[in-house]
Design a protein around this motif. Structure first.
Motif, PDB file in Angstrom:
ATOM      1  N   LEU A  23      -2.338  66.854-134.738  1.00  0.00           N
ATOM      2  CA  LEU A  23      -1.689  68.109-134.397  1.00  0.00           C
ATOM      3  C   LEU A  23      -0.252  67.817-133.972  1.00  0.00           C
ATOM      4  O   LEU A  23       0.008  66.846-133.244  1.00  0.00           O
ATOM      5  N   LEU A 255      -3.894  77.917-134.253  1.00  0.00           N
ATOM      6  CA  LEU A 255      -4.071  76.792-135.170  1.00  0.00           C
ATOM      7  C   LEU A 255      -3.586  77.133-136.570  1.00  0.00           C
ATOM      8  O   LEU A 255      -2.952  76.309-137.240  1.00  0.00           O
ATOM      9  N   GLU A 259      -0.153  75.199-136.801  1.00  0.00           N
ATOM     10  CA  GLU A 259      -0.518  73.895-137.359  1.00  0.00           C
ATOM     11  C   GLU A 259      -0.920  73.965-138.824  1.00  0.00           C
ATOM     12  O   GLU A 259      -1.128  72.935-139.459  1.00  0.00           O
ATOM     13  N   ALA A 268     -11.816  76.037-132.667  1.00  0.00           N
ATOM     14  CA  ALA A 268     -10.714  76.375-131.763  1.00  0.00           C
ATOM     15  C   ALA A 268     -11.140  76.226-130.315  1.00  0.00           C
ATOM     16  O   ALA A 268     -10.363  75.779-129.464  1.00  0.00           O
TER      17      ALA A 268
END
Length: 305
Positions: A23, A255, A259, A268
């Protein structure tokens, strides 16, 4: 004249070996300063779209090897979604009939995916939850409608993660993993990965994510004592941390947007816990399971248009 061809894989042979990715934005500057890295294992890259492809294939293949089942048989399983989809895929590959029992409040995408693979789907009242679905599946087996593979009690479930998921994490981090975090539902993933990683390094911390009281997060469960999966062992998990539905849903949106990882709510939730853990430590390599893909939840409204 015959010609040699490459050794092309079958669809079953593409299960596993999923990417482990770093990440970049969500962990923030604080984790850079503390020299922490947070890695997500992208299980949505499995052919049926989730981490459950691994135990589904394992349970089928080992049951066949033991002579417990054979092609043409009818199999039964209670599921909230991902395991059912994975089992339906493997049943299609190997030539079985599959009956899946699922609470009616699960997303339409999951229902349609199971049907697409040719499974028969039985919906049970939402008020009974997964507990009622499990009881209903047991009754079907007693009535002679088929055989339950039993993801909740079948040791071939965690064995899949002892043999594949755990080794992949160890190898991809070059043995540097310090923390492993997973949502807890059936508990096969966290149990199996724990067995493997703890054998490699007993100091690796295994942390489970469960929903806070009043929160409903697909794929994460806090079972009442009589329904705790038989494959689960407290000793395999160092601690459990709790996450709210709102926090998990917000992180799923983050996310995707920050990302480029479009995943489900339970994954999550595991990241929420991973970030919480990362606030208290330094020089850590933290791995969390991205158990499935976000397109399985579009109709739930978690990802608004």
């Amino acid at each position: 004249m015959s010609t040699s061809r490459p050794n092309y894989p079958t669809i079953a042979q593409t299960v596993g070996h999923t990417p482990l990715v770093r990440l970049q934005r969500i962990p923030g500057a604080g984790n850079v300063e503390r020299n922490n890295v947070i890695l997500g294992k992208l299980e949505g890259n499995n052919p049926a779209g989730s981490v459950k492809d691994r135990p589904a294939l394992s349970m089928f293949m080992r049951a066949e090897e033991r002579g417990d089942i054979s092609p043409g048989d009818t199999l039964i399983e209670a599921t909230s979604g991902n395991t059912g989809i994975a089992l339906a895929m493997v049943a299609a590959i190997l030539g079985y009939k599959m009956i899946l029992v699922m609470p009616e409040n699960q997303s339409i995408e999951r229902r349609q995916s199971m049907s697409a693979y040719g499974a028969e789907l039985i919906l049970t009242p939402a008020t009974g939850g997964m507990e009622y679905a499990r009881d209903y599946a047991e009754q079907l087996q007693k009535d002679g409608k088929g055989k339950i593979l039993d993801q909740f009690g079948n040791k071939d479930n965690p064995k899949a993660h002892i043999e594949s998921t755990g080794p992949e994490i160890w190898e991809d981090t070059q043995g540097q993993v310090t923390h492993f975090i997973s949502a807890m539902g059936t508990t096969g993933t966290i149990t199996g990965v724990s067995v493997y990683l703890k054998e490699k390094n007993a100091n690796i911390q295994i942390i489970g994510a469960q929903p806070e009281d009043g929160s409903q997060i697909p794929g994460i469960r806090k079972w009442s004592p009589e329904y705790i999966p038989k494959i689960y062992a407290d000793a395999k998990v160092d601690r459990i941390e709790y996450v709210s539905q709102a926090a998990a849903e917000d992180m799923a949106r983050r996310l995707a947007r920050e990302e480029g990882i479009f995943c489900g709510i339970s994954a999550a939730g595991a990241l929420v816990v991973a970030l919480r853990v990362a606030e208290r430590i330094e020089n850590a390599t933290i791995v969390f399971i991205v158990c499935d893909r976000g397109d399985r939840y579009l109709s739930t409204g978690v990802f608004p248009a």
